[in-house]
Scaffold this motif. Structure first.
Motif, mmCIF file in Angstrom:
data_model
loop_
_atom_site.group_PDB
_atom_site.id
_atom_site.type_symbol
_atom_site.label_atom_id
_atom_site.label_comp_id
_atom_site.label_asym_id
_atom_site.label_seq_id
_atom_site.Cartn_x
_atom_site.Cartn_y
_atom_site.Cartn_z
ATOM 1 N N ALA A 155 -15.608 -8.569 -0.705
ATOM 2 C CA ALA A 155 -16.043 -9.516 -1.739
ATOM 3 C C ALA A 155 -16.411 -8.772 -3.021
ATOM 4 C CB ALA A 155 -17.243 -10.329 -1.238
ATOM 5 N N ARG A 156 -17.069 -7.635 -2.855
ATOM 6 C CA ARG A 156 -17.476 -6.837 -4.017
ATOM 7 C C ARG A 156 -16.247 -6.393 -4.825
ATOM 8 N NH1 ARG A 156 -20.516 -1.133 -3.117
ATOM 9 N NH2 ARG A 156 -18.517 -0.607 -2.209
ATOM 10 N N ALA A 157 -15.216 -5.957 -4.109
ATOM 11 C CA ALA A 157 -13.998 -5.522 -4.798
ATOM 12 C C ALA A 157 -13.306 -6.712 -5.463
ATOM 13 C CB ALA A 157 -13.055 -4.834 -3.814
ATOM 14 N N LEU A 158 -13.286 -7.851 -4.779
ATOM 15 C CA LEU A 158 -12.595 -9.028 -5.326
ATOM 16 C C LEU A 158 -13.290 -9.572 -6.575
ATOM 17 C CD1 LEU A 158 -11.689 -11.011 -2.092
ATOM 18 C CD2 LEU A 158 -10.161 -9.692 -3.568
ATOM 19 N N ALA A 159 -14.613 -9.348 -6.659
ATOM 20 C CA ALA A 159 -15.364 -9.871 -7.797
ATOM 21 C C ALA A 159 -14.875 -9.293 -9.119
ATOM 22 C CB ALA A 159 -16.855 -9.575 -7.620
ATOM 23 N N MET A 160 -14.172 -8.161 -9.047
ATOM 24 C CA MET A 160 -13.623 -7.560 -10.264
ATOM 25 C C MET A 160 -12.276 -8.175 -10.630
ATOM 26 S SD MET A 160 -15.723 -5.411 -11.509
ATOM 27 C CE MET A 160 -14.814 -4.279 -12.556
ATOM 28 N N ARG A 161 -11.832 -9.176 -9.859
ATOM 29 C CA ARG A 161 -10.534 -9.818 -10.050
ATOM 30 C C ARG A 161 -9.412 -8.783 -10.174
ATOM 31 N NH1 ARG A 161 -12.393 -14.101 -14.679
ATOM 32 N NH2 ARG A 161 -13.573 -15.499 -13.328
ATOM 33 N N PRO A 162 -9.256 -7.953 -9.150
ATOM 34 C CA PRO A 162 -8.293 -6.860 -9.245
ATOM 35 C C PRO A 162 -6.843 -7.343 -9.162
ATOM 36 C CG PRO A 162 -9.216 -6.944 -7.059
ATOM 37 C CD PRO A 162 -9.932 -7.988 -7.849
ATOM 38 N N ARG A 163 -5.920 -6.548 -9.734
ATOM 39 C CA ARG A 163 -4.492 -6.837 -9.645
ATOM 40 C C ARG A 163 -3.946 -6.320 -8.326
ATOM 41 N NH1 ARG A 163 -1.053 -8.704 -11.786
ATOM 42 N NH2 ARG A 163 0.208 -7.345 -13.092
ATOM 43 N N LEU A 164 -4.670 -5.362 -7.770
ATOM 44 C CA LEU A 164 -4.176 -4.653 -6.588
ATOM 45 C C LEU A 164 -5.359 -4.299 -5.715
ATOM 46 C CD1 LEU A 164 -1.979 -2.780 -5.146
ATOM 47 C CD2 LEU A 164 -2.707 -1.016 -6.745
ATOM 48 N N MET A 165 -5.192 -4.427 -4.408
ATOM 49 C CA MET A 165 -6.278 -4.036 -3.498
ATOM 50 C C MET A 165 -5.803 -2.902 -2.606
ATOM 51 S SD MET A 165 -9.250 -5.715 -3.620
ATOM 52 C CE MET A 165 -9.968 -5.895 -2.001
ATOM 53 N N LEU A 166 -6.625 -1.863 -2.513
ATOM 54 C CA LEU A 166 -6.327 -0.733 -1.641
ATOM 55 C C LEU A 166 -7.313 -0.753 -0.470
ATOM 56 C CD1 LEU A 166 -6.091 2.007 -4.434
ATOM 57 C CD2 LEU A 166 -4.210 0.651 -3.482
ATOM 58 N N ALA B 217 -20.847 -4.780 -10.683
ATOM 59 C CA ALA B 217 -19.743 -4.286 -11.528
ATOM 60 C C ALA B 217 -19.210 -5.340 -12.510
ATOM 61 C CB ALA B 217 -18.633 -3.723 -10.655
ATOM 62 N N PRO B 218 -18.980 -6.597 -12.076
ATOM 63 C CA PRO B 218 -18.488 -7.575 -13.068
ATOM 64 C C PRO B 218 -19.442 -7.724 -14.254
ATOM 65 C CG PRO B 218 -18.349 -8.479 -10.858
ATOM 66 C CD PRO B 218 -19.043 -7.168 -10.729
ATOM 67 N N CYS B 219 -20.744 -7.653 -13.989
ATOM 68 C CA CYS B 219 -21.719 -7.777 -15.071
ATOM 69 C C CYS B 219 -21.715 -6.546 -15.966
ATOM 70 C CB CYS B 219 -23.129 -7.967 -14.514
ATOM 71 S SG CYS B 219 -23.497 -9.664 -14.121
ATOM 72 N N ARG B 220 -21.781 -5.374 -15.351
ATOM 73 C CA ARG B 220 -21.995 -4.154 -16.130
ATOM 74 C C ARG B 220 -20.697 -3.576 -16.679
ATOM 75 N NH1 ARG B 220 -27.539 -2.811 -16.575
ATOM 76 N NH2 ARG B 220 -28.454 -4.259 -15.087
ATOM 77 N N VAL B 221 -19.603 -3.736 -15.928
ATOM 78 C CA VAL B 221 -18.342 -3.123 -16.360
ATOM 79 C C VAL B 221 -17.545 -4.105 -17.217
ATOM 80 C CG1 VAL B 221 -16.165 -2.124 -15.587
ATOM 81 C CG2 VAL B 221 -18.278 -1.608 -14.367
ATOM 82 N N LEU B 222 -17.363 -5.316 -16.714
ATOM 83 C CA LEU B 222 -16.574 -6.302 -17.469
ATOM 84 C C LEU B 222 -17.445 -7.039 -18.488
ATOM 85 C CD1 LEU B 222 -14.515 -7.799 -14.488
ATOM 86 C CD2 LEU B 222 -13.919 -5.910 -16.005
ATOM 87 N N ALA C 74 -10.934 -0.368 -12.944
ATOM 88 C CA ALA C 74 -11.538 -1.691 -12.833
ATOM 89 C C ALA C 74 -10.510 -2.731 -12.388
ATOM 90 C CB ALA C 74 -12.162 -2.088 -14.168
ATOM 91 N N LYS C 75 -9.229 -2.459 -12.600
ATOM 92 C CA LYS C 75 -8.194 -3.434 -12.224
ATOM 93 C C LYS C 75 -7.709 -3.241 -10.793
ATOM 94 C CE LYS C 75 -6.419 -2.946 -16.841
ATOM 95 N NZ LYS C 75 -5.266 -2.340 -17.518
ATOM 96 N N ILE C 76 -8.213 -2.209 -10.136
ATOM 97 C CA ILE C 76 -7.779 -1.914 -8.774
ATOM 98 C C ILE C 76 -8.989 -1.989 -7.852
ATOM 99 C CG2 ILE C 76 -6.668 -0.214 -7.279
ATOM 100 C CD1 ILE C 76 -5.567 1.088 -9.870
ATOM 101 N N GLY C 77 -8.890 -2.791 -6.814
ATOM 102 C CA GLY C 77 -9.997 -2.875 -5.865
ATOM 103 C C GLY C 77 -9.781 -1.883 -4.738
ATOM 104 N N MET C 78 -10.873 -1.338 -4.223
ATOM 105 C CA MET C 78 -10.710 -0.390 -3.114
ATOM 106 C C MET C 78 -11.756 -0.657 -2.046
ATOM 107 S SD MET C 78 -9.905 3.590 -3.330
ATOM 108 C CE MET C 78 -9.403 4.532 -1.915
ATOM 109 N N VAL C 79 -11.307 -0.625 -0.799
ATOM 110 C CA VAL C 79 -12.201 -0.845 0.331
ATOM 111 C C VAL C 79 -12.123 0.395 1.209
ATOM 112 C CG1 VAL C 79 -12.649 -2.256 2.372
ATOM 113 C CG2 VAL C 79 -11.948 -3.341 0.234
#
Ligand code: ADP
Ligand code: MG
Lengths: 325, 254
Positions: free
Chosen positions: B162-173, B115-120, B91-96
């Protein structure tokens, strides 16, 4: 396809050209498009009509069939009660079958070798034996297990105990047999649906931190449903007809209702027609329901929204391709 | 400089008998943008997938944000993570992905909010408002109620970001985020990624866009045959490669 790039020749445009509107003579008129004539289709249609007509008349004019008995018994109490029982049994058995199928499919695709094998074994067993045998088996369970009881191990405490013959009524045996059997078939259908969803969907969900359970519920299953619905509709229609097997174990279904009447008045053929009419009505309603369900779940797919049912029928019934004037 | 965000040491990965990663080492600091280039089949995607727990590594160590990938350290023991623990690390890592992988049964806004609603388990109203802002940022606020199938590839990829960023990731792949796009749509996606880099997002980008690597990357890393062959500042790796294999690859793509 309906969209034609040029104005087709319909009666009205042809008339307009002949009438020669003001200034119509100077302009070059658009070429007249003559649609392809499908002579073969017309001949086939005529043949079908002749054969169907002969068949209908063979039945309609048969002196041994008392047609007046059909409307007389169509709404009789015994028939309607049987119809209700048939619908109830089909609905419950299919519902339980779908739930079992989802469970078995998830087990079959899990990484746990135990659940995987259990699911495989279940499907092997229930698909590999005839349904009729299974129904009779459940009905006769009381021959080998006289009582069914639920007790807490090592304590001698019994929570529940009842004679098998009391528990396993014809309805219970029919429901057990049909639902457990259906579960095996639904498992394969659901599994096919789940495998039909691209692997990338699961990975994208995982990458967002979704757990496998959440991914299945929110991402994979909703997409699999589109693949699952058409064969499940067929299963349900099949189930509705298959419930008639339960008449063998004395379940009071539609066929049994008809049987009870014709055993007394000997109008076997007439009552089978009555039963068939109700089966046809029920399956037709299901077919329509399936159509709209499929349309609902097609949302978000790249295919354009399907036309309404009436539109589909019109299209399939026209022999000549219709062109918009 | 603060602690590195990603530390890979001697990472190895096998698929059956085939060794796909042969001891990959790479360190990525916070706010750093690292571009990985290399021929197809060299193990770039596999390496990214290892970082995001989508593949298990067979040897070496891999740490993200101070935590071992796939394991929990307890004293001198390593406990393999349970599925929900793996999920919370991801959840802390975004992936595209190259093929976007948007959820086709959900609208654009629903894709971002899911994901932000259901996971976080963040409150829906807050998440929806933030999704609005994110979609505006990638220039797709008007498409919030559209289904992915009605969007162009470039638009889909921007939604995926945008979907990946919505999880406020520390790292983006990013795994070849523009490779599946028509040439005229590549620019809009790279533009969004450039903006992210300027905002200080830590990014690892597998790409064939050498222009992007040269301008945006802090470091370029050339992989071939499961190894990091050469890494360094983009000007050096792309302009004056030290290794003949790098030079050979660049001469083919440039
Ligand atoms: N799931 C897998 N199973 C077996 N082999 C795989 C799998 N994924 C990748 N590979 C193999 O690993 C190698 C590296 O693949 P990949 O990491 O996708 O390379 P790249 O992204 O650099 O093109 C390829 O030879 C590929 O065939
Ligand atoms: Mg790749």
């Amino acid at each position: 396809m309906r969209a034609l790039p040029i104005q087709p020749a319909s009666a009205s445009t042809a008339d307009a050209v002949e009438a020669g509107g003001p200034g119509g003579g100077q302009q070059r008129s658009a070429p007249v498009v003559v649609p392809l004539r499908h002579w073969g289709r017309w001949i086939a249609a005529a043949l079908v009509l002749v054969v169907a007509g002969a068949l209908v008349s063979a039945f309609a004019t048969n002196p041994d069939i008392d047609w007046s008995a059909v409307p007389r018994y169509l709404f009789s109490g015994s028939i309607l009660r049987g119809l209700w029982h048939t619908l109830l049994l089909a609905l419950l058995a299919q519902g339980v079958g779908i739930a079992l199928g989802v469970l078995l499919a998830a087990m079959r695709l899990s990484e746990n070798p135990v659940t995987r094998s259990v699911s495989w074994l279940y499907i092997w067993l229930f698909r590999g034996t005839p349904l009729l045998v299974q129904l009779i088996f459940w009905f006769n369970l009381g021959l080998v297990f006289h009582t069914i009881s639920l007790s807490v191990p090592f304590t001698g405490l019994t929570l529940f105990s009842e004679s098998t013959n009391t528990l396993i009524t014809p309805f219970a045996a029919a429901l057990l047999g049909l639902a457990l059997n259906e579960g095996a078939y639904m498992a394969e259908i659901v599994r096919g649906g789940l495998l039909g969803v691209e692997r990338g969907q699961t990975e994208a969900a995982y990458a967002l931190g979704m757990t496998p359970g959440l991914t299945l519920r929110r991402i994979v299953l909703p997409q699999a449903i589109r693949i699952i619905i058409p064969p499940t509709g067929n299963e349900f229609i099949n189930m509705l007809k298959t419930t008639s097997l339960a008449s063998v174990i004395a379940y009071d279904d539609l066929l049994n209702g008809a049987k009870n009447i014709y055993n007394q008045n000997l109008q076997t053929f007439e009552l089978l027609i009555v039963a068939s009419i109700w089966y046809l009505v029920a399956t037709s309603i299901l077919t329509i329901g399936q159509f709209y369900l499929e349309r609902h779940y097609a949302r978000g797919s790249s295919a354009a929204l399907a036309p309404s049912l009436v539109e589909v029928w019109k299209r399939s019934l026209t022999l000549r391709r219709m062109v918009k004037a | 400089m603060s602690d590195p965000l990603v530390v890979a040491e001697g990472v190895e990965k096998l698929f059956g008998p085939q060794i796909v990663l042969k001891g990959v080492s790479l360190t990525v600091a916070p706010r750093e943008v690292v571009c990985i280039i290399g021929p197809s089949g060299s193990g770039k995607s596999t390496f990214l997938r290892c970082i995001n727990h989508l593949e298990r590594i067979d040897a070496g160590t891999l740490e993200v944000d101070g935590e071992l990938v796939g394991y929990r350290r307890a004293g001198d023991r390593l406990h393999e993570l349970r599925p929900h623990e793996v999920a919370s690390r991801r959840a802390k890592i975004g992936m595209v992905f190259q093929r976007f992988n948007l959820f086709p049964h959900l609208t654009v806004a629903e894709n971002v909010v899911e994901a932000p609603c259901r996971v976080l388990k963040r409150p829906k109203r807050e998440v929806v408002a933030e999704a609005e802002t994110l979609l505006e940022r990638v220039g797709l606020a008007a498409k919030r109620d559209a289904y992915p199938a009605s969007l162009s590839g470039g638009q889909q990829q921007r939604v995926a970001i945008a979907r990946a960023l919505a999880m406020r990731p520390r790292l983006m792949l990013f795994d070849e985020p523009t490779s599946a796009l028509d040439p005229e749509l590549v620019g809009e996606v790279l533009q969004v990624m450039r903006g992210l880099a300027e905002d200080g997002m830590t990014m690892i980008v597998v790409t064939h866009e050498m222009g992007f690597a040269r301008e945006v990357a802090d470091r370029v890393c050339f992989m071939d045959d499961g190894c990091v062959v050469e890494e360094g500042p983009p000007r050096q790796v792309l302009g004056d490669p030290r290794h003949p294999r790098t030079a050979a690859f660049l001469s083919k793509v440039l």
